[in-house]
Design an enzyme around this catalytic site. Structure first.
Site, PDB file in Angstrom:
ATOM      1  N   HIS A   5       0.801  -1.225   0.000  1.00 22.18           N
ATOM      2  CA  HIS A   5       0.000   0.000   0.000  1.00 22.18           C
ATOM      3  C   HIS A   5       0.830   1.270   0.000  1.00 22.18           C
ATOM      4  O   HIS A   5       0.274   2.374   0.003  1.00 22.18           O
ATOM      5  CB  HIS A   5      -0.910   0.010   1.229  1.00 22.18           C
ATOM      6  N   ARG A  25      -6.562  16.832   1.122  1.00 21.49           N
ATOM      7  CA  ARG A  25      -6.152  17.655   2.260  1.00 21.49           C
ATOM      8  C   ARG A  25      -4.662  17.488   2.515  1.00 21.49           C
ATOM      9  O   ARG A  25      -3.972  18.441   2.875  1.00 21.49           O
ATOM     10  CB  ARG A  25      -6.962  17.309   3.500  1.00 21.49           C
ATOM     11  N   ILE A  89      -5.445  14.405  11.916  1.00 22.61           N
ATOM     12  CA  ILE A  89      -6.245  15.627  11.843  1.00 22.61           C
ATOM     13  C   ILE A  89      -7.421  15.357  10.924  1.00 22.61           C
ATOM     14  O   ILE A  89      -7.266  14.761   9.859  1.00 22.61           O
ATOM     15  CB  ILE A  89      -5.423  16.842  11.361  1.00 22.61           C
ATOM     16  N   GLY A  90      -8.594  15.753  11.351  1.00 24.04           N
ATOM     17  CA  GLY A  90      -9.753  15.467  10.528  1.00 24.04           C
ATOM     18  C   GLY A  90     -10.963  16.266  10.962  1.00 24.04           C
ATOM     19  O   GLY A  90     -10.889  17.156  11.805  1.00 24.04           O
ATOM     20  N   SER A  91     -12.096  15.919  10.380  1.00 23.26           N
ATOM     21  CA  SER A  91     -13.356  16.572  10.700  1.00 23.26           C
ATOM     22  C   SER A  91     -14.160  15.678  11.636  1.00 23.26           C
ATOM     23  O   SER A  91     -13.925  14.474  11.738  1.00 23.26           O
ATOM     24  CB  SER A  91     -14.140  16.862   9.420  1.00 23.26           C
ATOM     25  N   GLU A 184     -16.067  10.619  15.043  1.00 30.43           N
ATOM     26  CA  GLU A 184     -15.336  10.529  13.777  1.00 30.43           C
ATOM     27  C   GLU A 184     -15.172   9.047  13.435  1.00 30.43           C
ATOM     28  O   GLU A 184     -15.858   8.206  14.033  1.00 30.43           O
ATOM     29  CB  GLU A 184     -14.006  11.283  13.856  1.00 30.43           C
ATOM     30  N   MET A 185     -14.292   8.682  12.505  1.00 28.02           N
ATOM     31  CA  MET A 185     -14.318   7.325  11.980  1.00 28.02           C
ATOM     32  C   MET A 185     -12.966   6.612  11.911  1.00 28.02           C
ATOM     33  O   MET A 185     -12.882   5.515  11.365  1.00 28.02           O
ATOM     34  CB  MET A 185     -14.946   7.329  10.575  1.00 28.02           C
ATOM     35  N   GLU A 186     -11.901   7.191  12.465  1.00 28.82           N
ATOM     36  CA  GLU A 186     -10.583   6.576  12.295  1.00 28.82           C
ATOM     37  C   GLU A 186      -9.752   6.409  13.569  1.00 28.82           C
ATOM     38  O   GLU A 186      -8.850   5.583  13.622  1.00 28.82           O
ATOM     39  CB  GLU A 186      -9.737   7.401  11.305  1.00 28.82           C
TER      40      GLU A 186
END
Length: 241
Positions: A5, A25, A89-91, A184-186
């Site tokens: 990957h 991003r 870092i994310g939303s 969030e999701m991660e």
């Protein structure tokens, strides 16, 4: 050296990685904040850029969306590329009424209903802490730069929560003492991998939607409108080893 990957060679990736979910991003951050930038991975469009920020070597690499994707990329960074620190870092979506759009949340601990830990490591674990050392650096940097952040527990989901037909029922299933700031999701996969490898991980999030607000951040704002969080992550990374 490469993985299925990641085409980067050992040494192409810095000891500290800033990790947004969105590859665009990652590109935005690299092009607008780093110097001497080099694209070191573009397998599956998951861009990774290494450059310098105020003289410090940093890598900006996308994680993709969701725990399986974050699990793969953070695992490989820790195990094969000798990465020591990852700051996600994310939303996020706000779970408390005091949070406004573009407020910044720092996850102290993250709860997940799913079985990432059980599937990966035969560990029936659903709540895991961020690196307290890394979080402390971020809090110190926020104080020095007059950046307001909320710090507390967050939730990591396997679905996009605005699409849940009964969000209140989901909230009622959460541990009563969790009192999460956001979802969030991660982050759970990242934190679990960090603990597994005895490395450091943190998660900074910017609020882009809320159950308590009618307006939401636009697609453009979600991609490029998170500069306060980005700058806080980069300034905090300067202090990492």
């Amino acid at each position: 050296m490469s993985t299925p990957h990641n085409e980067a060679k050992l040494g192409d990736i810095a000891k500290t990685v800033i990790m947004p979910g969105d590859p665009l991003r990652a590109q935005y951050i690299a092009e607008n904040f780093l110097e001497n930038v080099k694209l070191v991975n573009q397998v599956r469009g998951m861009y990774a850029y290494t450059g310098t920020y105020q003289g410090k070597d940093l890598t900006i690499m996308a994680s993709g969306m969701g725990m399986p994707s974050m699990g793969i990329y953070s695992y490989e960074l820790y195990k094969f590329y000798e990465v020591e620190n990852i700051i996600r870092i994310g939303s996020c979506g706000a779970y408390r009424p005091e949070l406004n759009l573009f407020d910044i949340v720092l996850s102290d601990g993250v709860y997940c209903e799913g079985n990432y830990a059980l599937t990966f490591n035969n560990n029936d674990c659903h709540l895991i802490k961020a690196s307290q050392e890394l979080n402390q650096l971020i809090k110190e940097t926020a104080n020095e730069t007059n950046s307001n952040i909320y710090c507390g527990n967050t939730v990591c989901l396997e679905v996009f929560d605005p699409y849940m037909p009964d969000f209140q029922q989901f909230l009622q299933r959460l541990p009563q003492d969790l009192n999460p700031y956001s979802g969030e999701m991660e982050a759970f996969a990242l934190f679990y991998n960090a603990h597994f490898f005895h490395k450091k991980a943190a998660c900074l999030m910017t609020v882009v939607d809320s159950r308590f607000r009618e307006n939401i951040a636009t697609t453009e704002q979600r991609e490029t409108g998170l500069n306060n969080m980005i700058k806080l992550a980069l300034d905090s990374a300067l202090k990492t080893k």
